[in-house]
Design a protein around this motif. Structure first.
Motif, PDB file in Angstrom:
ATOM      1  N   ALA A 105       0.811  -1.221   0.000  1.00  0.00           N
ATOM      2  CA  ALA A 105       0.000   0.000   0.000  1.00  0.00           C
ATOM      3  C   ALA A 105       0.842   1.269   0.000  1.00  0.00           C
ATOM      4  O   ALA A 105       0.422   2.300  -0.526  1.00  0.00           O
ATOM      5  CB  ALA A 105      -0.936  -0.009   1.210  1.00  0.00           C
ATOM      6  N   THR A 106       2.047   1.202   0.571  1.00  0.00           N
ATOM      7  CA  THR A 106       2.867   2.415   0.676  1.00  0.00           C
ATOM      8  C   THR A 106       3.609   2.742  -0.617  1.00  0.00           C
ATOM      9  O   THR A 106       4.188   3.820  -0.725  1.00  0.00           O
ATOM     10  CB  THR A 106       3.888   2.254   1.810  1.00  0.00           C
ATOM     11  OG1 THR A 106       4.657   1.062   1.598  1.00  0.00           O
ATOM     12  CG2 THR A 106       3.186   2.177   3.155  1.00  0.00           C
ATOM     13  N   GLU A 265       6.912   7.231   6.185  1.00  0.00           N
ATOM     14  CA  GLU A 265       8.303   7.090   6.585  1.00  0.00           C
ATOM     15  C   GLU A 265       9.005   6.060   5.705  1.00  0.00           C
ATOM     16  O   GLU A 265       8.580   4.898   5.631  1.00  0.00           O
ATOM     17  CB  GLU A 265       8.383   6.649   8.047  1.00  0.00           C
ATOM     18  CG  GLU A 265       9.772   6.289   8.539  1.00  0.00           C
ATOM     19  CD  GLU A 265      10.759   7.427   8.402  1.00  0.00           C
ATOM     20  OE1 GLU A 265      11.934   7.153   8.111  1.00  0.00           O
ATOM     21  OE2 GLU A 265      10.354   8.591   8.576  1.00  0.00           O
ATOM     22  N   PRO A 266      10.084   6.431   5.001  1.00  0.00           N
ATOM     23  CA  PRO A 266      10.752   5.502   4.083  1.00  0.00           C
ATOM     24  C   PRO A 266      11.266   4.233   4.764  1.00  0.00           C
ATOM     25  O   PRO A 266      11.195   3.147   4.186  1.00  0.00           O
ATOM     26  CB  PRO A 266      11.900   6.332   3.508  1.00  0.00           C
ATOM     27  CG  PRO A 266      11.477   7.740   3.666  1.00  0.00           C
ATOM     28  CD  PRO A 266      10.668   7.793   4.919  1.00  0.00           C
ATOM     29  N   ASN A 267      11.775   4.348   5.980  1.00  0.00           N
ATOM     30  CA  ASN A 267      12.298   3.164   6.662  1.00  0.00           C
ATOM     31  C   ASN A 267      11.187   2.176   7.009  1.00  0.00           C
ATOM     32  O   ASN A 267      11.380   0.956   6.950  1.00  0.00           O
ATOM     33  CB  ASN A 267      13.054   3.569   7.926  1.00  0.00           C
ATOM     34  CG  ASN A 267      14.376   4.247   7.624  1.00  0.00           C
ATOM     35  OD1 ASN A 267      15.048   3.889   6.659  1.00  0.00           O
ATOM     36  ND2 ASN A 267      14.736   5.224   8.415  1.00  0.00           N
ATOM     37  N   LEU A 268      10.008   2.713   7.372  1.00  0.00           N
ATOM     38  CA  LEU A 268       8.873   1.829   7.635  1.00  0.00           C
ATOM     39  C   LEU A 268       8.403   1.161   6.345  1.00  0.00           C
ATOM     40  O   LEU A 268       8.069  -0.031   6.338  1.00  0.00           O
ATOM     41  CB  LEU A 268       7.737   2.620   8.283  1.00  0.00           C
ATOM     42  CG  LEU A 268       8.019   3.209   9.673  1.00  0.00           C
ATOM     43  CD1 LEU A 268       6.816   3.995  10.169  1.00  0.00           C
ATOM     44  CD2 LEU A 268       8.392   2.094  10.650  1.00  0.00           C
ATOM     45  N   ALA A 269       8.399   1.931   5.263  1.00  0.00           N
ATOM     46  CA  ALA A 269       8.026   1.349   3.972  1.00  0.00           C
ATOM     47  C   ALA A 269       9.042   0.304   3.533  1.00  0.00           C
ATOM     48  O   ALA A 269       8.674  -0.747   2.986  1.00  0.00           O
ATOM     49  CB  ALA A 269       7.912   2.449   2.925  1.00  0.00           C
ATOM     50  N   ALA A 272       8.327  -2.841   5.447  1.00  0.00           N
ATOM     51  CA  ALA A 272       7.148  -3.520   4.917  1.00  0.00           C
ATOM     52  C   ALA A 272       7.476  -4.257   3.621  1.00  0.00           C
ATOM     53  O   ALA A 272       7.033  -5.391   3.407  1.00  0.00           O
ATOM     54  CB  ALA A 272       6.029  -2.503   4.686  1.00  0.00           C
ATOM     55  N   LEU A 273       8.263  -3.625   2.759  1.00  0.00           N
ATOM     56  CA  LEU A 273       8.684  -4.287   1.530  1.00  0.00           C
ATOM     57  C   LEU A 273       9.558  -5.500   1.832  1.00  0.00           C
ATOM     58  O   LEU A 273       9.431  -6.544   1.185  1.00  0.00           O
ATOM     59  CB  LEU A 273       9.447  -3.295   0.647  1.00  0.00           C
ATOM     60  CG  LEU A 273       8.619  -2.259  -0.103  1.00  0.00           C
ATOM     61  CD1 LEU A 273       9.510  -1.164  -0.673  1.00  0.00           C
ATOM     62  CD2 LEU A 273       7.826  -2.924  -1.224  1.00  0.00           C
ATOM     63  N   LEU A 274      10.456  -5.348   2.790  1.00  0.00           N
ATOM     64  CA  LEU A 274      11.343  -6.452   3.143  1.00  0.00           C
ATOM     65  C   LEU A 274      10.546  -7.640   3.665  1.00  0.00           C
ATOM     66  O   LEU A 274      10.813  -8.799   3.284  1.00  0.00           O
ATOM     67  CB  LEU A 274      12.347  -5.980   4.192  1.00  0.00           C
ATOM     68  CG  LEU A 274      13.474  -6.943   4.567  1.00  0.00           C
ATOM     69  CD1 LEU A 274      14.339  -7.250   3.355  1.00  0.00           C
ATOM     70  CD2 LEU A 274      14.322  -6.369   5.679  1.00  0.00           C
ATOM     71  N   ASP A 275       9.560  -7.381   4.517  1.00  0.00           N
ATOM     72  CA  ASP A 275       8.739  -8.470   5.048  1.00  0.00           C
ATOM     73  C   ASP A 275       7.953  -9.161   3.938  1.00  0.00           C
ATOM     74  O   ASP A 275       7.821 -10.395   3.935  1.00  0.00           O
ATOM     75  CB  ASP A 275       7.774  -7.921   6.114  1.00  0.00           C
ATOM     76  CG  ASP A 275       8.507  -7.404   7.342  1.00  0.00           C
ATOM     77  OD1 ASP A 275       9.675  -7.798   7.543  1.00  0.00           O
ATOM     78  OD2 ASP A 275       7.925  -6.589   8.083  1.00  0.00           O
ATOM     79  N   ARG A 276       7.431  -8.371   3.002  1.00  0.00           N
ATOM     80  CA  ARG A 276       6.627  -8.953   1.928  1.00  0.00           C
ATOM     81  C   ARG A 276       7.492  -9.717   0.913  1.00  0.00           C
ATOM     82  O   ARG A 276       7.138 -10.823   0.499  1.00  0.00           O
ATOM     83  CB  ARG A 276       5.868  -7.827   1.217  1.00  0.00           C
ATOM     84  CG  ARG A 276       4.990  -8.284   0.056  1.00  0.00           C
ATOM     85  CD  ARG A 276       3.771  -9.034   0.550  1.00  0.00           C
ATOM     86  NE  ARG A 276       2.925  -8.181   1.371  1.00  0.00           N
ATOM     87  CZ  ARG A 276       1.968  -7.386   0.851  1.00  0.00           C
ATOM     88  NH1 ARG A 276       1.757  -7.361  -0.454  1.00  0.00           N
ATOM     89  NH2 ARG A 276       1.229  -6.649   1.638  1.00  0.00           N
ATOM     90  N   LEU A 277       8.624  -9.143   0.531  1.00  0.00           N
ATOM     91  CA  LEU A 277       9.422  -9.731  -0.544  1.00  0.00           C
ATOM     92  C   LEU A 277      10.225 -10.946  -0.087  1.00  0.00           C
ATOM     93  O   LEU A 277      10.493 -11.845  -0.889  1.00  0.00           O
ATOM     94  CB  LEU A 277      10.360  -8.667  -1.124  1.00  0.00           C
ATOM     95  CG  LEU A 277       9.671  -7.482  -1.795  1.00  0.00           C
ATOM     96  CD1 LEU A 277      10.691  -6.492  -2.325  1.00  0.00           C
ATOM     97  CD2 LEU A 277       8.756  -7.945  -2.913  1.00  0.00           C
ATOM     98  N   THR A 278      10.646 -10.996   1.179  1.00  0.00           N
ATOM     99  CA  THR A 278      11.380 -12.167   1.642  1.00  0.00           C
ATOM    100  C   THR A 278      10.505 -13.414   1.670  1.00  0.00           C
ATOM    101  O   THR A 278      11.023 -14.534   1.627  1.00  0.00           O
ATOM    102  CB  THR A 278      11.961 -11.918   3.042  1.00  0.00           C
ATOM    103  OG1 THR A 278      10.945 -11.403   3.904  1.00  0.00           O
ATOM    104  CG2 THR A 278      13.123 -10.939   2.971  1.00  0.00           C
TER     105      THR A 278
END
Length: 332
Positions: A105-106, A265-269, A272-278
């Motif tokens: 979403a971000t 916040e870029p670090n939060l985004a 979120a990307l790291l959690d989804r893509l891993t």
């Protein structure tokens, strides 16, 4: 630097102490505390060297502070506040990775780039008929300029239908001035030829050295300029400059990385990307915010500033205390 400071401190503190403990019994019985109340040449030289070293360290600290402030104000010409760079290692999971990125979403926009945004660029020759000019190039999708906020000053960006090997190109303002006298470029054609022997000068920072590398070669072909982009200064800490010639590509093309614009916040985004893509690919490449890259130079300069400031302050404190002790001893 720390070892040298400790060694210098020990030397300057130990030598006067050994000299002070050398007692002449005859002179001591006579009540003569010192042989000569006047500072010797060696003592003056040591004091001068210590004062000079202290001042030099403090001057270095001031220079590092000034450089850190300048680096914090430096504009690389790329949008860094809310952009994220994503590597894709496995081509077999590319489609799933792209879908996962766009479903977060971000993430508000994404673009393809090859080679990676912070990787070394390759050199090719642009031949307009009047001679060959070396240029650095990269392949990007049409939304690349919008995601990184690089304006197209003349012409247009790539269309979605313009992909790899399409005979169009976008050039930077400096390349347009170098290739054509009027510097306009739009509508002009030139032949792009590979060059396997020339590399752009300077060092480069590769965020993920294990990521699949682009072969860096371009197929010789005639291209027509459809747009002229603003020159981009790039990041000074990596010495990575933006390409002079852009060729079209797409997210589904092999060996491309993703540049995404996020909201919040870029670090939060990024997390979120790291959690989804891993979950899609545990061996995926690096995910890094462009703000982190932009702050690298300031970070290193700040470290150098504080180290120089502490060592210079310590050396100055030792100098002042040493002078006070020597003068007090001589007066006594």
């Amino acid at each position: 630097l720390v070892v040298a400071a400790l060694a210098a401190t020990g030397f300057f503190a130990l030598m006067p102490a050994l000299h002070a403990t050398a007692i002449d019994p005859v002179r001591t019985l006579r009540g003569e505390l010192v042989k000569d109340a006047r500072p010797g040449r060696a003592r003056n030289a040591l004091i001068g060297v210590q004062v000079f070293a202290s001042a030099l360290l403090l001057i270095c600290a001031a220079i590092f502070l000034r450089s850190a402030i300048a680096a914090a104000r430096f504009d690389p010409g790329l949008r860094t506040a809310d952009t994220v760079l994503i590597d894709i290692n496995g081509e077999d999971t590319r489609a799933a990775m792209i879908q996962a990125v766009t479903s977060v979403a971000t993430v508000t926009a994404s673009a393809a780039v090859r080679p990676q945004l912070l990787a070394p660029l390759r050199v090719a020759f642009a031949d307009t008929g009047a001679g060959k000019t070396p240029v650095v190039f990269k392949s990007v999708s049409g939304s690349y300029f919008d995601v990184l906020d690089i304006p197209i000053v003349r012409g247009r960006a790539f269309m979605p239908s313009e992909r790899d090997h399409h005979p169009v190109a976008i050039v930077s303002e400096s390349v347009a001035r170098a290739l054509w006298p009027d510097g306009r470029g739009v509508g002009e054609s030139f032949r792009l030829e590979p060059d396997t022997g020339v590399q752009p000068p300077g060092g480069f920072l590769t965020i993920n050295p294990d990521a699949p590398a682009d072969d860096g070669l371009v197929q010789a072909r005639m291209v027509t300029v459809v747009g002229v982009a603003r020159d981009v200064r790039g990041f000074r800490i990596t010495d990575v400059k933006e390409a002079g010639v852009f060729l079209p590509t797409g997210l589904d093309v092999a060996k491309t990385s993703i540049v995404a614009r996020v909201q919040g916040e870029p670090n939060l985004a990024r997390q979120a990307l790291l959690d989804r893509l891993t979950k899609v690919d545990p061996n995926m490449g690096m995910i890094i915010t462009m703000r982190t890259v932009a702050r690298l130079e300031t970070f290193f300069l700040q470290i150098a500033f504080w180290v120089s400031l502490m060592l210079g302050g310590l050396a100055l404190l030792l100098t002042v205390s040493g002078l006070f002790s020597v003068l007090s001893y001589l007066v006594e």
